[in-house]
Scaffold this active site. Structure first.
Site, PDB file in Angstrom:
ATOM      1  N   ASN A   1       0.840  -1.205   0.000  1.00 45.44           N
ATOM      2  CA  ASN A   1       0.000   0.000   0.000  1.00 45.44           C
ATOM      3  C   ASN A   1       0.872   1.252   0.000  1.00 45.44           C
ATOM      4  O   ASN A   1       1.678   1.421  -0.920  1.00 45.44           O
ATOM      5  CB  ASN A   1      -1.072  -0.015   1.101  1.00 45.44           C
ATOM      6  CG  ASN A   1      -0.598  -0.298   2.488  1.00 45.44           C
ATOM      7  OD1 ASN A   1      -0.149  -1.403   2.788  1.00 45.44           O
ATOM      8  ND2 ASN A   1      -0.691   0.673   3.364  1.00 45.44           N
ATOM      9  N   ASP A   2       0.778   2.142   0.962  1.00 44.93           N
ATOM     10  CA  ASP A   2       1.345   3.485   0.871  1.00 44.93           C
ATOM     11  C   ASP A   2       2.809   3.520   0.420  1.00 44.93           C
ATOM     12  O   ASP A   2       3.642   2.787   0.949  1.00 44.93           O
ATOM     13  CB  ASP A   2       1.315   4.172   2.244  1.00 44.93           C
ATOM     14  CG  ASP A   2      -0.040   4.164   2.890  1.00 44.93           C
ATOM     15  OD1 ASP A   2      -0.998   3.665   2.281  1.00 44.93           O
ATOM     16  OD2 ASP A   2      -0.142   4.667   4.021  1.00 44.93           O
TER      17      ASP A   2
ATOM     18  N   ARG B   1       0.399   9.219  13.460  1.00 45.68           N
ATOM     19  CA  ARG B   1       1.235   8.460  12.538  1.00 45.68           C
ATOM     20  C   ARG B   1       1.601   9.228  11.260  1.00 45.68           C
ATOM     21  O   ARG B   1       1.129  10.321  11.000  1.00 45.68           O
ATOM     22  CB  ARG B   1       0.535   7.157  12.148  1.00 45.68           C
ATOM     23  CG  ARG B   1      -0.835   7.298  11.506  1.00 45.68           C
ATOM     24  CD  ARG B   1      -1.416   5.926  11.190  1.00 45.68           C
ATOM     25  NE  ARG B   1      -2.800   6.002  10.747  1.00 45.68           N
ATOM     26  CZ  ARG B   1      -3.848   5.915  11.559  1.00 45.68           C
ATOM     27  NH1 ARG B   1      -3.671   5.764  12.850  1.00 45.68           N
ATOM     28  NH2 ARG B   1      -5.079   5.980  11.074  1.00 45.68           N
ATOM     29  N   ASP B   2       2.466   8.569  10.489  1.00 45.43           N
ATOM     30  CA  ASP B   2       2.827   8.928   9.114  1.00 45.43           C
ATOM     31  C   ASP B   2       3.693  10.187   9.026  1.00 45.43           C
ATOM     32  O   ASP B   2       3.340  11.155   8.335  1.00 45.43           O
ATOM     33  CB  ASP B   2       1.577   9.102   8.245  1.00 45.43           C
ATOM     34  CG  ASP B   2       0.625   7.919   8.306  1.00 45.43           C
ATOM     35  OD1 ASP B   2       1.106   6.812   8.616  1.00 45.43           O
ATOM     36  OD2 ASP B   2      -0.568   8.094   8.049  1.00 45.43           O
TER      37      ASP B   2
ATOM     38  N   GLU C   1      -4.597  11.256   7.285  1.00 43.30           N
ATOM     39  CA  GLU C   1      -3.425  10.386   7.200  1.00 43.30           C
ATOM     40  C   GLU C   1      -2.403  10.972   6.232  1.00 43.30           C
ATOM     41  O   GLU C   1      -2.691  11.881   5.457  1.00 43.30           O
ATOM     42  CB  GLU C   1      -3.816   8.978   6.698  1.00 43.30           C
ATOM     43  CG  GLU C   1      -4.636   8.167   7.666  1.00 43.30           C
ATOM     44  CD  GLU C   1      -4.741   6.714   7.241  1.00 43.30           C
ATOM     45  OE1 GLU C   1      -4.457   5.852   8.083  1.00 43.30           O
ATOM     46  OE2 GLU C   1      -5.091   6.443   6.077  1.00 43.30           O
TER      47      GLU C   1
ATOM     48  N   TRP D   1      -9.153   1.735   0.035  1.00 43.82           N
ATOM     49  CA  TRP D   1      -9.303   0.801   1.153  1.00 43.82           C
ATOM     50  C   TRP D   1     -10.648   0.081   1.163  1.00 43.82           C
ATOM     51  O   TRP D   1     -10.794  -0.945   1.829  1.00 43.82           O
ATOM     52  CB  TRP D   1      -9.095   1.535   2.476  1.00 43.82           C
ATOM     53  CG  TRP D   1      -7.655   1.732   2.823  1.00 43.82           C
ATOM     54  CD1 TRP D   1      -6.982   2.909   2.901  1.00 43.82           C
ATOM     55  CD2 TRP D   1      -6.703   0.698   3.118  1.00 43.82           C
ATOM     56  NE1 TRP D   1      -5.653   2.670   3.228  1.00 43.82           N
ATOM     57  CE2 TRP D   1      -5.459   1.332   3.368  1.00 43.82           C
ATOM     58  CE3 TRP D   1      -6.769  -0.687   3.181  1.00 43.82           C
ATOM     59  CZ2 TRP D   1      -4.302   0.616   3.688  1.00 43.82           C
ATOM     60  CZ3 TRP D   1      -5.615  -1.398   3.496  1.00 43.82           C
ATOM     61  CH2 TRP D   1      -4.411  -0.752   3.750  1.00 43.82           C
TER      62      TRP D   1
END
Length: 559
Positions: free
Chosen positions: A61-62, A185-186, A238, A324
């Site tokens: 994914n990312d 996060r991230d 995100e 998603w």
């Protein structure tokens, strides 16, 4: 990035990593995940894209940690589950490229530290001036900054690499930013030259806040401001980015804050929005309150910009081309892999008529993979071009249609439409643009894979600016299509899953004003993956000795 809960209980084994300037540190790997060598992947499946990046096997994914090093090599890391074709068990996969199309799969770069850990999204920087103190004798040390995810919390950790980003040692005093939250996060980190410090943007996800931190050394971080509740909120923020880029038509630059939201996108699931503005090293201010989306379809999320590109140059991004809502069940899992990245995109800001600030996003140097011309007509007028591309090994095409000679709005009329069809099943994808209304549309509904969230039709509206031209272009690559209006003023990214390969194209122009000229072209694209594969199509990737990369037979060298 966010993931559904799942059982991560697996067999683990301990692997020691030595470093020459500190005591031994440890990492962990599952018994069925190799260390020190890339995973092989078969790239000949009918749904496997050939000019887009996809993982050798497993689930991706990312994009993470993207940077351009001093030798001109692009590094792409990504969220990676090497043991299954569903999300979870997060590692950082790694690939490198000289041109962003011909990729070399590298060994996994970051491993979780135990069965209840995940290496979530983050970034990587080259610490040229050794601000961290990890690299006293080199200028190419790489520091990865990532979210360590556990059931109890998400913290921000770092790891450092002496060999240019191929292998990493986790910092012994992690976390560098502790937390008791499971929704923090991230981190995206970059060097801010005017204030001579590192900057981090990071998501307080369910609070709809982007935190801005600063640090002199990548270890000690100070919170300085928050950017809160702007744009479309969805249910969480995100994967933020903050990047300086050129403003078209001037010698100045602007800053762009990029936020991904999931779930809760206007079309369902995940999408990315952006905010042009100013940044002084500690605070970001948006120019207005408008919501601007990066894509008008459904498969463009969690994108990252490459570090190492000066702010006065057009910036380059890559996005995760999935959603998603259905990513864990798409049929590429039958081929042993899931998910694909977008084309590399060239980006800058402009000021569009009536709309105002807008991000231009178009394919980066697509000519790099143009193999042959299949059709070209410099003065088609109102007519049709048919292309049989069943003999093109990659199954990938680039096309464009340019209507020029437009005068005032009264001359803006007609349509340009395209259809890609399977000669064996009749399945198709189609799209086009209507000049008078400015509409652009895309339809993936005439392929046979169905899912209640797999929205099949998309559209957006552009505005004629009086410049005398209207243009539509795109790339189709086995199971993904990307379409662009007016050199990237609008774009759509969409995966699709036919039961048989698409192999015929029709491009038609209708109702165009007689004072205008229409030129159309279709080009076959080469395949980076087929060129690397062995006799059975398996790509083995880069067989590397630490700090001294060598390349296995059949794989393009990046040296």
């Amino acid at each position: 990035m966010s993931l559904p809960a799942r059982d991560l209980a697996v067999a683990w084994r301990r692997v020691s990593c030595q470093n020459t300037t500190s005591s031994a540190t440890s990492t962990y790997s599952q018994s069925d995940v190799p260390t020190g060598t890339p995973l092989p992947g078969n790239y000949v499946g009918p749904l496997r894209p050939q000019v887009h990046f996809s993982p050798p096997q497993g689930f991706m994914n990312d994009p993470n940690g993207m940077f351009l090093d001093a030798d001109g090599l692009y590094h792409l890391y990504y969220q990676y589950n090497p043991t299954d074709v569903v999300a979870g068990n997060q590692h950082w996969g790694h690939a490198t490229s000289r041109d962003l199309y011909y990729w070399t799969n590298q060994q996994i770069a970051l491993f979780p530290g135990g069965p209840n850990e995940g290496i979530f999204s983050g970034s990587a920087v080259v610490d040229v001036n050794n601000t961290s103190g990890f690299f006293p004798n080199q200028t190419n040390g790489v520091v990865a900054i990532y979210t360590l995810n556990t059931p109890e919390r998400q913290t921000q950790d770092i790891a450092y690499s002496y060999d240019g980003g191929y292998t990493f040692i986790k910092y012994e005093n992690n976390p560098v930013i502790p937390s008791n939250s499971t929704q923090f996060r991230d981190p995206k980190v970059f060097w801010h030259a005017p204030t001579e410090h590192w900057v981090m943007v990071i998501a307080y996800c369910v609070d709809f806040e982007i935190g801005i931190f600063t640090s002199p050394n990548l270890i000690d971080w100070t919170p300085t401001s928050n950017f809160t509740r702007h744009g479309t909120l969805g249910l969480q923020y995100e994967c933020p980015n903050l990047v300086e880029m050129p403003m078209d038509g001037s010698n100045s630059t602007m800053w762009l804050l990029w936020i991904s939201i999931n779930p809760g996108a206007p079309l369902g699931g995940s999408i990315t929005e952006y905010f042009p503005g100013t940044f002084n090293g500690t605070h970001f201010a948006a120019v207005d309150a408008a919501t601007r989306l990066t894509d008008f379809a459904k498969d463009n999320y969690a994108g990252q910009f490459f570090g190492g590109i000066p702010g006065g140059q057009n910036q380059i991004s890559i996005n995760w081309a999935s959603n998603w809502q259905y990513t864990n069940v798409v049929p590429t899992g039958d081929e042993g892999w899931r998910s694909v990245m977008s084309l590399p995109r060239e980006n800058y800001l402009t000021n569009l008529t009536r709309i105002g600030y807008a991000l231009i996003s178009k394919p980066y140097n697509i000519s790099r993979v143009v193999e042959s011309e299949l059709a070209y007509n410099s003065s088609l007028g109102n007519g049709t071009v048919f292309v049989d591309y069943s003999s093109v090994p990659s199954g990938a095409l680039y096309f464009e249609a340019n209507v020029t000679g437009l005068a005032d709005s009264s001359s803006v009329d007609g349509s340009v439409n395209f259809t890609f069809t399977s000669s064996s099943t009749g399945e198709s994808i189609s799209g086009g643009t209507f000049l008078a209304s400015g509409d652009i549309w895309l339809n993936r509904g005439n392929t046979r894979w169905e899912n209640p969230y797999f929205t099949d039709k998309f559209s957006a509206t552009g505005l004629y600016d009086g410049a005398g031209a209207w243009r539509i272009s795109g790339v189709v690559d086995r199971s993904i299509v990307e379409v662009f209006l007016n050199d990237g003023e609008l774009s759509a990214s969409s995966v699709f899953f036919p039961s048989a390969p698409l192999d015929q194209m029709v491009l038609s122009v209708k109702g165009i004003n007689e004072i205008t000229t229409t030129s159309v072209g279709v080009w076959a694209l080469s395949s980076s993956w087929l060129e690397q594969g062995g006799v059975n199509g398996t790509v083995v990737g880069n067989i590397t000795e630490r700090g001294n990369p060598t390349v296995a037979r059949g794989v393009k060298s990046f040296q």
